[in-house]
Design an enzyme around this catalytic site. Structure first.
Site, PDB file in Angstrom:
ATOM      1  N   ASP A  67       0.591  -1.107   0.096  1.00 10.89           N
ATOM      2  CA  ASP A  67      -0.022   0.147  -0.026  1.00 10.89           C
ATOM      3  C   ASP A  67       0.972   1.415   0.024  1.00 10.89           C
ATOM      4  OD1 ASP A  67       0.898  -0.585   2.608  1.00 10.89           O
ATOM      5  OD2 ASP A  67      -1.140  -0.792   3.626  1.00 10.89           O
ATOM      6  N   ASN A 134      -7.376  -2.637  14.567  1.00 11.97           N
ATOM      7  CA  ASN A 134      -8.859  -2.853  14.155  1.00 11.97           C
ATOM      8  C   ASN A 134      -8.787  -4.119  13.341  1.00 11.97           C
ATOM      9  OD1 ASN A 134      -7.686  -2.044  11.683  1.00 11.97           O
ATOM     10  ND2 ASN A 134      -9.134  -0.267  11.586  1.00 11.97           N
ATOM     11  N   HIS A 136      -7.082  -4.512  10.287  1.00 10.02           N
ATOM     12  CA  HIS A 136      -7.035  -4.538   8.959  1.00 10.02           C
ATOM     13  C   HIS A 136      -5.891  -5.019   8.427  1.00 10.02           C
ATOM     14  CE1 HIS A 136      -4.516  -0.427   9.581  1.00 10.02           C
ATOM     15  NE2 HIS A 136      -3.598  -1.340   9.688  1.00 10.02           N
ATOM     16  N   GLU A 141      -9.706  -1.819   5.471  1.00 11.26           N
ATOM     17  CA  GLU A 141     -10.039  -1.411   6.847  1.00 11.26           C
ATOM     18  C   GLU A 141     -11.353  -2.182   6.958  1.00 11.26           C
ATOM     19  OE1 GLU A 141      -8.515   0.085   8.814  1.00 11.26           O
ATOM     20  OE2 GLU A 141      -7.729   2.096   8.056  1.00 11.26           O
TER      21      GLU A 141
END
Ligand code: F6R
Length: 249
Positions: A67, A134, A136, A141
């Protein structure tokens, strides 16, 4: 899923690096998927050290980063271009020309071009992953579709909060990124997931022992046929005793 829990980060890093090195020994043109962030840094260094000790020629190893932030210049030290050059290319001793990173310029052609490049390389042999608090993976996400491909995404508030430590001012923290999709990541033939530190303990337990749901992208790893978790004791703290006992290295 193969779960390995280590009492030291250096032992974890060496064991994870061994798996990558094994691929490179088998295929001098191996394709390695590279994560940014703090989790894999020790692994990249152990990989570089191990390869040097063996006198391994890594000049033809290919890499694909997961990313990149949208809107940061590749020369900006906080861009993932810079992070990958510093941590992965220099750390592991790779040929920078063969390591691709998604373009965060906002070019609408960039996602499809990146997918094509991965396909033309024959797919990823081993993908190194970190996991967000979280759950991800990359910048997929919670709520990201399991079949998603490389695309531009908005970052979750918790991700921006975690990333804020790399930026002087809150308003400089990027709000969007280009990321390989979950569908793209899961096509890798082997996944190595690194989780270190107590901040990851809830996400690790939910990913390994919870239900599989797009609300926690890392839980979807349960359906991949070749996943190897490398977890330190702090990140493993919330796993059930039966899992933790079997997984202790
Ligand atoms: C990496 C990435 C993220 C990180 C995750 C964990 O390219 O996109 O998914 O792997 O946020 O980050 P660290 O390792 O810094 O805790």
């Amino acid at each position: 899923m193969h779960i390995n829990i280590f009492s030291s980060e250096s032992a974890l890093a060496e064991a994870a690096a061994e798996r990558i090195i094994a691929q490179v020994r088998e295929n001098a043109e191996a394709v390695i998927g590279l994560a940014t962030g703090a989790s894999p840094v020790a692994v990249y260094h152990a990989w570089g050290k191990g390869a040097a000790t063996l006198g391994l020629d890594q000049s033809r190893v290919r890499g694909f980063a997961l990313d990149e932030y949208l809107g940061l210049d590749p020369e900006d030290s906080r861009s993932y271009h810079a992070v990958i050059r510093r941590d992965a290319v220099a750390g592991a001793g790779l040929n920078a020309e063969l390591v691709l990173i998604p373009q965060g310029s906002g070019d609408p052609e960039a996602p499809a071009a990146y997918e094509r490049a991965i396909r033309e390389a024959g797919g990823v042999d081993v993908q190194v992953l970190g996991i967000g608090r979280n759950g991800h993976l990359g910048f997929n996400e919670p709520g990201s579709p399991a079949q998603s491909r490389t695309r531009v995404v908005q970052l979750a508030a918790s991700t921006m909060a975690d990333n804020a430590r790399y930026f002087d001012r809150a308003e400089d923290v990027p709000t969007a990124a280009i990321t390989q999709g979950l569908g793209t990541i899961f096509e890798a033939r082997e996944l190595i997931v690194i989780a270190v530190g107590e901040a990851k303990a809830d996400a690790v337990a939910a990913a390994i022992e919870g239900e599989t749901t797009e609300d926690l992208p890392a839980s979807l790893l349960q359906s991949h046929p070749n996943v190897h978790w490398f977890i330190d004791q702090a990140a493993a703290a919330k796993l059930s005793e039966s899992v933790a006992l079997v997984a202790a290295v």
